[in-house]
Write an enzyme that holds these catalytic residues in place. Structure first.
Site, PDB file in Angstrom:
ATOM      1  N   TYR A 159       0.827  -1.220   0.000  1.00 53.68           N
ATOM      2  CA  TYR A 159       0.000   0.000   0.000  1.00 53.68           C
ATOM      3  C   TYR A 159       0.864   1.275   0.000  1.00 53.68           C
ATOM      4  O   TYR A 159       0.731   2.095  -0.911  1.00 53.68           O
ATOM      5  CB  TYR A 159      -1.007  -0.017   1.157  1.00 53.68           C
ATOM      6  N   LYS A 163       1.277   4.051  -3.077  1.00 54.65           N
ATOM      7  CA  LYS A 163       0.941   5.475  -2.927  1.00 54.65           C
ATOM      8  C   LYS A 163       2.162   6.329  -3.261  1.00 54.65           C
ATOM      9  O   LYS A 163       2.028   7.396  -3.873  1.00 54.65           O
ATOM     10  CB  LYS A 163       0.459   5.772  -1.495  1.00 54.65           C
TER      11      LYS A 163
END
Ligand SMILES: NC(=O)c1ccc[n+]([C@@H]2O[C@H](COP(=O)([O-])OP(=O)(O)OC[C@H]3O[C@@H](n4cnc5c(N)ncnc54)[C@H](O)[C@@H]3O)[C@@H](O)[C@H]2O)c1
Ligand SMILES: C[C@@H](CO)CCC[C@@H](C)[C@H]1CC[C@H]2[C@@H]3[C@H](O)C=C4C[C@@H](O)CC[C@]4(C)[C@H]3CC[C@]12C
Length: 369
Positions: A159, A163
């Site tokens: 994750y 990002k």
């Protein structure tokens, strides 16, 4: 600003507009952007609440679509003046595969950028995350830092990696020539842990507390600060950044901004108790019973169980080695960059943010029992 029908000329697109943050951005735009003519809400799953918005002066266009599909994104972006790209796969619990997280967060963002370039949309605001910076896997504290504070960003989890890559793409796209010859102007907003009405993890903790007879057990030392920001203020920051990108392109283009407000600096659990306490839960001091090494062991056990059980079913508890490290490492911001660059001041005071969140938890109480 005076509101007149003639002033309505702008078309906005919000990707992920039916998510926790996205819904607040959509509602905030309708309330606070008087130049809005059409608001396109693009999401994989459209919410039924969109229907009630369709009776106002702004044309609200619901688009069911997938950011990983370039042609769907291009069709939604065509003719928009501004894109607020908040769609993302938020998963730190191992629910989705790393490939899927990459596909949505990185490829999806590439698709949004390329759609802007192809169709001539000039302004792009990207919802990034504090996790682009940290906490890093070494557990280094980031204590009330700002956008220029040096910090060793080292990611291992899909994750934050996704990002960080997506944010980089958005910043590098600033200045690219879009269809029609003008430059693309981009910026990225980095919320810390968002809270407020609609926050799924707060809901999970509340329900867990009810199941445990009105108690939650402290696992994280009270001295570890975790940055939190109210969803209404994050939404307001997006609206303001989007509005000011055109006038302040030279200053704001290619910049990153942490999202901040007056929410107090506290540990993750003490902060949650600001809302869950008034709703009848209490935090039990159990750290002597559950020492940190035991939590590390439990988190590792959860990760092992997730791996072993994956062929049978998805086991994805809140506690895993990554979430424990994030919750147990100080990461807080103190900055005024958004105020200096585009005049942001929080729209909601801490008292307002707290009251609104408590009311939301209380309203959910009936349905949880
Ligand atoms: N929640 C937080 O604490 C937090 C903190 C920092 C940054 N962020 C970022 O804010 C953004 C919004 O997060 P959120 O907490 O509202 O999450 P959320 O899951 O509630 O919202 C994300 C939305 O994106 C949509 N979406 C997911 N995959 C999609 C796809 N392939 N195509 C189209 N839409 C898709 C979902 O349906 C959902 O409505 C994300 O980009 C996230 O990384 C969240
Ligand atoms: C150890 C547990 C005992 O109670 C507590 C575990 C809490 C974790 C589930 C959450 C602690 C910190 C949260 C993250 C943080 O607020 C920032 C985030 C950034 C954002 O981009 C996505 C959400 C999140 C990763 C958020 C997720 C939940 C926590 C890890």
């Amino acid at each position: 600003m005076a509101e007149s029908p003639e002033a309505r000329e702008l078309v906005y697109l919000v990707t992920g507009g039916c998510g926790f943050l996205g819904e607040h951005v959509v509602r905030m735009l309708l309330q606070r952007e008087p130049r809005l003519l059409e608001l396109r809400v693009f999401d994989l799953h459209l919410g039924p609440w969109l229907e009630e918005l369709k009776t106002g002066p702004v044309q609200v266009t619901a688009i069911q679509g997938d950011v990983t599909q370039a042609h769907e994104v291009a069709a939604a972006v065509a003719g928009a003046h501004v894109v607020i790209h908040t769609a993302g796969l938020v998963d730190v619990f191992g629910r989705a595969s790393p490939e899927t997280i990459y596909e949505v967060n990185v490829q999806g963002t590439k698709n949004v950028i390329e759609a802007c370039v192809q169709t001539g949309t000039r302004f792009l605001v990207y919802t990034s995350s504090m996790e682009v910076v940290g906490p890093n896997i070494k557990g280094h504290p980031f204590y009330r830092g700002d956008e220029d504070t040096p910090y060793e960003a080292a990611h291992s989890h899909p994750y934050p990696c996704s990002k960080a890559q997506a944010e980089q793409l958005v910043l590098e796209a600033n200045g690219r020539e879009v269809h029609g010859g003008l430059p693309l102007v981009t910026c990225a907003l980095r919320p810390t842990g968002i809270y407020g009405e609609g926050h799924q993890i707060m809901r999970d903790f509340y329900r867990q507390g009810l199941r445990l007879g009105g108690r939650l057990f402290r696992a994280i030392p009270a001295s570890v600060e975790h940055g939190r920001v109210y969803v209404g203020n994050v939404a307001w920051m997006h609206v303001l950044a989007a509005r000011e990108l055109e006038q302040r392109a030279a200053l704001m283009g290619g910049q990153v901004y942490f999202c901040y407000d007056d929410s107090p600096y506290k540990s993750y659990e003490d902060f949650n108790m600001e809302f869950l306490g008034p709703c009848g839960l209490r935090l039990v001091e159990s750290r002597l019973l559950v020492p940190y090494w035991l939590l590390v062991l439990l988190a590792a056990l959860n990760a092992l169980l997730q791996w072993l059980l994956r062929p049978l079913f998805l086991y994805a508890p809140l506690l895993n080695p990554y979430t424990l490290a994030v919750a147990n490492t100080t990461f807080t911001v103190s900055t005024d960059k958004a105020q200096r660059h585009f005049g942001y001041v929080p729209l909601f005071s801490w008292e307002d943010s707290r009251t609104r969140t408590i009311r939301w938890v209380q309203a959910m109480e009936g349905s949880a029992q």
